[in-house]
Design an enzyme around this catalytic site. Structure first.
Site, short mmCIF file in Angstrom:
data_model
loop_
_atom_site.label_atom_id
_atom_site.label_comp_id
_atom_site.label_asym_id
_atom_site.label_seq_id
_atom_site.Cartn_x
_atom_site.Cartn_y
_atom_site.Cartn_z
N HIS A 296 50.86 82.56 29.91
CA HIS A 296 50.66 83.67 30.73
C HIS A 296 51.20 84.81 29.86
CE1 HIS A 296 55.05 82.05 31.40
NE2 HIS A 296 55.10 83.51 31.49
N HIS B 101 52.47 88.93 30.56
CA HIS B 101 52.91 89.90 31.57
C HIS B 101 52.25 91.16 31.18
CE1 HIS B 101 56.77 87.45 32.64
NE2 HIS B 101 56.35 86.80 31.39
P1 AMP Z 1 57.99 83.72 31.75
O1 AMP Z 1 59.85 83.96 31.47
O2 AMP Z 1 57.44 84.40 30.50
O3 AMP Z 1 58.00 82.17 31.48
O4 AMP Z 1 58.00 84.22 32.94
C1 AMP Z 1 57.48 83.51 34.09
C2 AMP Z 1 57.44 84.34 35.19
O5 AMP Z 1 56.78 83.63 36.25
C3 AMP Z 1 58.39 85.20 35.77
O6 AMP Z 1 58.39 86.52 35.60
C4 AMP Z 1 58.73 84.76 37.11
O7 AMP Z 1 59.18 85.78 38.03
C5 AMP Z 1 57.20 84.32 37.38
N1 AMP Z 1 56.75 83.39 38.25
C6 AMP Z 1 57.54 82.12 38.44
N2 AMP Z 1 56.81 81.43 39.52
C7 AMP Z 1 56.17 82.25 40.15
C8 AMP Z 1 55.23 82.37 41.26
N3 AMP Z 1 55.40 80.97 42.01
N4 AMP Z 1 54.51 83.06 41.54
C9 AMP Z 1 54.50 84.31 40.76
N5 AMP Z 1 55.13 84.50 39.79
C10 AMP Z 1 56.14 83.51 39.32
#
Ligand code: AMP
Length: 112
Positions: free
Chosen positions: A96, A98
Protein backbone atom coordinates in the site's frame (compact mmCIF):
# COMPACT_ATOMS: atom_id res chain seq x y z
CA UNK A 1 -5.99 -13.13 -2.30
CA UNK A 2 -4.81 -14.04 1.15
CA UNK A 3 -7.37 -15.33 3.65
CA UNK A 4 -6.05 -13.54 6.72
CA UNK A 5 -5.07 -10.27 5.02
CA UNK A 6 -7.02 -7.21 6.18
CA UNK A 7 -6.67 -5.40 2.83
CA UNK A 8 -7.78 -8.51 0.88
CA UNK A 9 -10.84 -8.59 3.13
CA UNK A 10 -11.54 -4.92 2.32
CA UNK A 11 -11.18 -5.62 -1.42
CA UNK A 12 -13.62 -8.55 -1.09
CA UNK A 13 -16.07 -6.40 0.91
CA UNK A 14 -15.75 -8.61 3.98
CA UNK A 15 -14.79 -5.72 6.23
CA UNK A 16 -15.88 -2.11 5.75
CA UNK A 17 -13.73 0.74 4.50
CA UNK A 18 -14.28 4.23 3.13
CA UNK A 19 -13.48 3.72 -0.55
CA UNK A 20 -12.43 7.08 -2.01
CA UNK A 21 -11.66 5.85 -5.53
CA UNK A 22 -11.42 2.56 -7.40
CA UNK A 23 -10.39 1.26 -10.81
CA UNK A 24 -9.81 -2.19 -12.28
CA UNK A 25 -6.58 -2.85 -10.40
CA UNK A 26 -6.51 -0.58 -7.33
CA UNK A 27 -8.66 0.86 -4.59
CA UNK A 28 -7.95 3.99 -2.59
CA UNK A 29 -9.35 3.98 0.94
CA UNK A 30 -9.26 6.37 3.86
CA UNK A 31 -6.79 5.21 6.50
CA UNK A 32 -8.57 3.98 9.64
CA UNK A 33 -6.01 5.77 11.85
CA UNK A 34 -5.20 8.91 9.88
CA UNK A 35 -1.87 10.58 10.63
CA UNK A 36 -3.17 13.76 8.94
CA UNK A 37 -6.52 14.86 7.54
CA UNK A 38 -7.25 13.03 4.28
CA UNK A 39 -4.68 10.23 4.88
CA UNK A 40 -5.38 7.60 2.21
CA UNK A 41 -3.95 4.28 1.06
CA UNK A 42 -3.57 3.09 -2.54
CA UNK A 43 -4.00 -0.70 -2.47
CA UNK A 44 -3.71 -3.22 -5.33
CA UNK A 45 -6.77 -5.45 -5.53
CA UNK A 46 -4.51 -8.47 -5.98
CA UNK A 47 -2.40 -9.46 -2.98
CA UNK A 48 1.27 -8.48 -3.25
CA UNK A 49 3.27 -8.58 -0.03
CA UNK A 50 5.34 -5.51 -0.76
CA UNK A 51 6.62 -2.98 -3.31
CA UNK A 52 9.08 -5.42 -4.88
CA UNK A 53 6.36 -7.96 -5.65
CA UNK A 54 4.15 -5.74 -7.82
CA UNK A 55 4.41 -6.90 -11.47
CA UNK A 56 6.57 -4.51 -13.52
CA UNK A 57 3.71 -3.41 -15.76
CA UNK A 58 1.64 -2.15 -12.81
CA UNK A 59 3.91 0.55 -11.36
CA UNK A 60 2.67 3.29 -13.68
CA UNK A 61 -0.97 2.55 -12.84
CA UNK A 62 -0.08 2.39 -9.14
CA UNK A 63 1.24 5.96 -9.23
CA UNK A 64 -1.37 7.30 -11.66
CA UNK A 65 -4.06 5.97 -9.30
CA UNK A 66 -2.41 7.97 -6.51
CA UNK A 67 -2.39 11.03 -8.80
CA UNK A 68 -6.10 10.56 -9.56
CA UNK A 69 -6.88 10.42 -5.83
CA UNK A 70 -4.79 13.52 -5.12
CA UNK A 71 -6.53 15.43 -7.91
CA UNK A 72 -9.94 14.30 -6.64
CA UNK A 73 -9.01 15.43 -3.13
CA UNK A 74 -7.77 18.74 -4.53
CA UNK A 75 -4.62 19.11 -2.47
CA UNK A 76 -1.32 20.57 -3.62
CA UNK A 77 1.13 19.51 -0.91
CA UNK A 78 1.48 15.88 0.12
CA UNK A 79 3.87 13.05 0.97
CA UNK A 80 3.79 9.63 -0.70
CA UNK A 81 5.22 6.86 1.46
CA UNK A 82 5.65 3.10 1.10
CA UNK A 83 6.79 1.38 4.27
CA UNK A 84 8.49 -1.67 2.77
CA UNK A 85 9.24 -4.48 5.20
CA UNK A 86 9.03 -4.78 8.98
CA UNK A 87 12.17 -2.80 9.69
CA UNK A 88 10.77 0.07 7.60
CA UNK A 89 7.55 0.07 9.60
CA UNK A 90 5.32 -2.03 7.35
CA UNK A 91 2.58 -3.47 9.54
CA UNK A 92 0.06 -4.68 6.94
CA UNK A 93 1.71 -7.24 4.65
CA UNK A 94 -0.19 -6.19 1.52
CA UNK A 95 1.43 -3.47 -0.57
CA UNK A 96 0.00 0.00 0.00
CA UNK A 97 1.06 3.55 -0.73
CA UNK A 98 0.27 6.20 1.88
CA UNK A 99 -1.00 9.55 0.57
CA UNK A 100 -0.51 12.16 3.26
CA UNK A 101 -1.95 15.59 2.39
CA UNK A 102 0.11 18.27 4.15
CA UNK A 103 -0.70 21.60 5.73
CA UNK A 104 1.64 24.03 7.41
CA UNK A 105 1.78 23.21 11.11
CA UNK A 106 -0.04 19.87 10.85
CA UNK A 107 2.56 18.34 13.18
CA UNK A 108 3.34 15.31 11.01
CA UNK A 109 7.00 14.34 10.80
CA UNK A 110 8.28 11.56 8.55
CA UNK A 111 9.78 8.80 10.65
CA UNK A 112 8.27 10.16 13.85
P1 AMP B 1 1.92 0.35 7.33
O1 AMP B 1 2.59 0.68 8.63
O2 AMP B 1 2.57 1.06 6.18
O3 AMP B 1 1.75 -1.13 7.12
O4 AMP B 1 0.49 1.01 7.45
C1 AMP B 1 -0.69 0.29 7.55
C2 AMP B 1 -1.80 1.31 7.57
O5 AMP B 1 -3.03 0.63 7.39
C3 AMP B 1 -1.90 2.10 8.88
O6 AMP B 1 -1.83 3.50 8.60
C4 AMP B 1 -3.26 1.70 9.43
O7 AMP B 1 -3.91 2.75 10.09
C5 AMP B 1 -4.00 1.27 8.18
N1 AMP B 1 -5.07 0.30 8.39
C6 AMP B 1 -4.98 -0.88 9.03
N2 AMP B 1 -6.16 -1.52 9.01
C7 AMP B 1 -7.01 -0.72 8.32
C8 AMP B 1 -8.39 -0.82 7.95
N3 AMP B 1 -9.13 -1.88 8.29
N4 AMP B 1 -8.94 0.19 7.22
C9 AMP B 1 -8.19 1.25 6.88
N5 AMP B 1 -6.89 1.41 7.19
C10 AMP B 1 -6.31 0.44 7.91
Amino acid sequence: MSDDCVFCKIVKGEIPAEVFLANDEFIVILDANPKVEGHMLVIPKEHYDNFMDLPSGMYEKFLSTAKDAIEKLGVKDFNLIVNNGKDAGQVVGHLHLHILPRKDGDGFEIGA
